[in-house]
Design a protein around this motif. Sequence first.
Motif, PDB file in Angstrom:
ATOM      1  N   LEU A  48       0.824  -1.212   0.000  1.00  0.00           N
ATOM      2  CA  LEU A  48       0.000   0.000   0.000  1.00  0.00           C
ATOM      3  C   LEU A  48       0.858   1.261   0.000  1.00  0.00           C
ATOM      4  N   LEU A  49       1.947   1.240   0.733  1.00  0.00           N
ATOM      5  CA  LEU A  49       2.848   2.398   0.748  1.00  0.00           C
ATOM      6  C   LEU A  49       3.474   2.622  -0.621  1.00  0.00           C
ATOM      7  N   LEU A  50       3.841   1.539  -1.298  1.00  0.00           N
ATOM      8  CA  LEU A  50       4.384   1.650  -2.647  1.00  0.00           C
ATOM      9  C   LEU A  50       3.333   2.216  -3.595  1.00  0.00           C
ATOM     10  N   LYS A  51       2.115   1.707  -3.509  1.00  0.00           N
ATOM     11  CA  LYS A  51       1.019   2.192  -4.363  1.00  0.00           C
ATOM     12  C   LYS A  51       0.752   3.672  -4.102  1.00  0.00           C
ATOM     13  N   ARG A  52       0.794   4.076  -2.826  1.00  0.00           N
ATOM     14  CA  ARG A  52       0.594   5.479  -2.468  1.00  0.00           C
ATOM     15  C   ARG A  52       1.664   6.351  -3.114  1.00  0.00           C
ATOM     16  N   SER A  53       2.889   5.893  -3.084  1.00  0.00           N
ATOM     17  CA  SER A  53       3.992   6.633  -3.688  1.00  0.00           C
ATOM     18  C   SER A  53       3.799   6.758  -5.204  1.00  0.00           C
ATOM     19  N   GLN A  54       3.381   5.667  -5.827  1.00  0.00           N
ATOM     20  CA  GLN A  54       3.136   5.686  -7.272  1.00  0.00           C
ATOM     21  C   GLN A  54       1.995   6.640  -7.617  1.00  0.00           C
ATOM     22  N   LEU A  55       0.936   6.630  -6.813  1.00  0.00           N
ATOM     23  CA  LEU A  55      -0.187   7.528  -7.067  1.00  0.00           C
ATOM     24  C   LEU A  55       0.219   8.989  -6.880  1.00  0.00           C
ATOM     25  N   GLN A  56       1.069   9.261  -5.879  1.00  0.00           N
ATOM     26  CA  GLN A  56       1.534  10.635  -5.680  1.00  0.00           C
ATOM     27  C   GLN A  56       2.366  11.089  -6.867  1.00  0.00           C
ATOM     28  N   ASP A  57       3.174  10.201  -7.428  1.00  0.00           N
ATOM     29  CA  ASP A  57       3.950  10.530  -8.624  1.00  0.00           C
ATOM     30  C   ASP A  57       3.022  10.868  -9.793  1.00  0.00           C
ATOM     31  N   GLU A  58       1.950  10.099  -9.944  1.00  0.00           N
ATOM     32  CA  GLU A  58       0.984  10.370 -11.010  1.00  0.00           C
ATOM     33  C   GLU A  58       0.298  11.722 -10.801  1.00  0.00           C
ATOM     34  N   ILE A  59      -0.067  12.016  -9.562  1.00  0.00           N
ATOM     35  CA  ILE A  59      -0.706  13.300  -9.249  1.00  0.00           C
ATOM     36  C   ILE A  59       0.233  14.449  -9.584  1.00  0.00           C
ATOM     37  N   ASP A  60       1.498  14.312  -9.195  1.00  0.00           N
ATOM     38  CA  ASP A  60       2.479  15.356  -9.484  1.00  0.00           C
ATOM     39  C   ASP A  60       2.633  15.564 -10.985  1.00  0.00           C
ATOM     40  N   PHE A  61       2.678  14.469 -11.740  1.00  0.00           N
ATOM     41  CA  PHE A  61       2.791  14.562 -13.191  1.00  0.00           C
ATOM     42  C   PHE A  61       1.575  15.270 -13.787  1.00  0.00           C
ATOM     43  N   LEU A  62       0.379  14.902 -13.317  1.00  0.00           N
ATOM     44  CA  LEU A  62      -0.843  15.522 -13.831  1.00  0.00           C
ATOM     45  C   LEU A  62      -0.906  17.004 -13.472  1.00  0.00           C
ATOM     46  N   ASN A  63      -0.423  17.371 -12.291  1.00  0.00           N
ATOM     47  CA  ASN A  63      -0.378  18.782 -11.911  1.00  0.00           C
ATOM     48  C   ASN A  63       0.522  19.569 -12.862  1.00  0.00           C
ATOM     49  N   LYS A  64       1.665  18.987 -13.198  1.00  0.00           N
ATOM     50  CA  LYS A  64       2.573  19.665 -14.125  1.00  0.00           C
ATOM     51  C   LYS A  64       1.946  19.783 -15.514  1.00  0.00           C
ATOM     52  N   GLU A  65       1.274  18.716 -15.932  1.00  0.00           N
ATOM     53  CA  GLU A  65       0.578  18.773 -17.221  1.00  0.00           C
ATOM     54  C   GLU A  65      -0.491  19.861 -17.221  1.00  0.00           C
ATOM     55  N   ALA A  66      -1.193  20.001 -16.119  1.00  0.00           N
ATOM     56  CA  ALA A  66      -2.234  21.025 -16.013  1.00  0.00           C
ATOM     57  C   ALA A  66      -1.630  22.411 -16.129  1.00  0.00           C
ATOM     58  N   LEU A  67      -0.470  22.618 -15.565  1.00  0.00           N
ATOM     59  CA  LEU A  67       0.186  23.921 -15.687  1.00  0.00           C
ATOM     60  C   LEU A  67       0.518  24.228 -17.137  1.00  0.00           C
TER      61      LEU A  67
END
Length: 93
Positions: A48-67
């Motif tokens: 679960l901790l690994l999955k959380r880290s992967q999801l946070q990476d995806e969120i960060d990527f999507l935030n950058k794409e949104a910018l």
Amino acid sequence: MYCGNCGKKVDDYSAFCIYCGYILNFDKVSYDIKIAKLNKLTKQIDELLLKRSQLQDEIDFLNKEALVSSYNYSNYETLSSEQCRNELTILKT
């Protein structure tokens, strides 16, 4: 579990009662089952901790794409994840 002599609650893994000194029965099979369950839960937590880290990476990527796409922000690659979130918050207001 409870002490067979004084009846007080003691830790499940105790070899003796801390209140009266009575030697408690130690069930090796029960202990092994509890250890196996603990190991399984530990593995699930790690996954679960690994999955959380992967999801946070995806969120960060999507935030950058949104910018880039919404605000034509060309300098996004140099931003940290925290800076990116701050920029999005400022630009959305």
